[in-house]
Design a protein around this motif. Structure first.
Motif, short mmCIF file in Angstrom:
data_model
loop_
_atom_site.label_atom_id
_atom_site.label_comp_id
_atom_site.label_asym_id
_atom_site.label_seq_id
_atom_site.Cartn_x
_atom_site.Cartn_y
_atom_site.Cartn_z
N UNK A 70 0.78 -1.07 0.20
CA UNK A 70 -0.06 0.00 0.07
C UNK A 70 0.97 1.27 0.07
N UNK A 71 1.02 1.74 -1.30
CA UNK A 71 2.01 2.94 -1.30
C UNK A 71 1.60 4.02 -2.32
N UNK A 72 1.81 5.20 -2.39
CA UNK A 72 1.54 6.25 -3.39
C UNK A 72 2.13 5.94 -4.76
N UNK A 73 3.44 5.53 -4.54
CA UNK A 73 4.30 5.24 -5.97
C UNK A 73 4.91 4.02 -5.72
N UNK A 74 4.87 3.24 -6.64
CA UNK A 74 5.52 1.71 -6.86
C UNK A 74 5.90 1.64 -8.11
N UNK A 75 7.27 1.00 -8.11
CA UNK A 75 8.02 0.34 -9.57
C UNK A 75 8.25 -1.04 -9.13
N UNK A 76 7.49 -2.02 -9.68
CA UNK A 76 7.95 -3.45 -9.47
C UNK A 76 8.47 -4.23 -10.59
N UNK A 77 9.56 -4.76 -10.06
CA UNK A 77 10.35 -5.90 -11.31
C UNK A 77 10.40 -6.95 -10.61
N UNK A 78 10.01 -7.37 -9.58
CA UNK A 78 10.12 -8.64 -9.10
C UNK A 78 8.94 -9.16 -8.68
N UNK A 79 8.54 -10.08 -7.70
CA UNK A 79 7.67 -10.91 -7.35
C UNK A 79 6.77 -10.40 -5.99
N UNK A 80 5.21 -10.24 -6.39
CA UNK A 80 4.35 -9.96 -5.18
C UNK A 80 3.43 -10.89 -4.88
N UNK A 81 3.15 -11.39 -3.94
CA UNK A 81 2.22 -12.42 -3.58
C UNK A 81 1.25 -11.71 -2.49
N UNK A 82 0.48 -10.91 -3.11
CA UNK A 82 -0.55 -10.12 -2.42
C UNK A 82 -1.24 -9.14 -3.16
N UNK A 83 -2.02 -8.33 -2.69
CA UNK A 83 -2.53 -6.98 -3.30
C UNK A 83 -1.72 -6.01 -3.26
N UNK A 84 -1.82 -5.18 -4.60
CA UNK A 84 -1.13 -3.80 -4.55
C UNK A 84 -2.19 -2.71 -4.73
N UNK A 85 -1.86 -1.59 -3.73
CA UNK A 85 -2.69 -0.54 -3.61
C UNK A 85 -1.72 0.74 -3.98
N UNK A 86 -1.88 1.25 -5.34
CA UNK A 86 -0.91 2.39 -5.59
C UNK A 86 -1.73 3.58 -5.80
N UNK A 87 -1.84 4.54 -4.72
CA UNK A 87 -2.73 5.59 -4.94
C UNK A 87 -2.46 6.76 -5.66
#
Length: 143
Positions: A70-87
């Protein structure tokens, strides 16, 4: 003279440039709250919570998160097992692998990025829309 320079207060622009690093081979078990920038090359087993409008989360291609982001800004290039909330803004790079739902205000997704879950825009004007209830008519049958 040198000690006077060290004791001078830092400018507000340098405070916004604070960066924390979780390096490759490091595992954090528990929720992580941060301000500024958090760069993860290791693994977080817990939620990632960016505090403040300028919080930026970056996940390298070897980085992993097992939990909600849960972040304002995200840059993802790996693995996330869970929900992402980018405001504010979410960038999914080529090696991004997300198993969970994604909510964003602005999205950039590179060819090769994968999301196994729902993707939904959530801006300031986002309104949950529901279908109206059907009208019930009180009609008596005449035979």
């Amino acid at each position: 003279m040198l000690s006077r320079k060290r004791n001078e207060p830092t400018s507000s622009s340098s405070r916004h440039a604070e960066t924390s690093l979780i390096s490759h081979g490091t595992i954090i078990r528990g929720d992580v709250r941060f301000t500024g920038t958090l760069h993860v090359e290791g693994r977080i087993e817990g939620s990632v919570l960016g505090e403040g409008a300028n919080a930026v989360f970056t996940l390298s291609e070897h980085g992993q998160v097992q939990g909600e982001v849960r972040v304002p800004h995200a840059m993802i290039n790996g693995q996330v097992n869970g929900d992402i909330y980018a405001s504010e803004r979410l960038e999914l790079a080529t090696q991004a692998r997300v198993v969970g739902d994604v909510r964003y205000s602005s999205l950039e997704m590179a060819a090769g990025a994968q999301v196994n879950g729902r993707i939904a825009h959530q801006g300031d004007d986002h309104v949950q829309r529901e279908l109206p209830a059907p009208e019930v008519r009180n009609e008596t049958a005449t035979a």
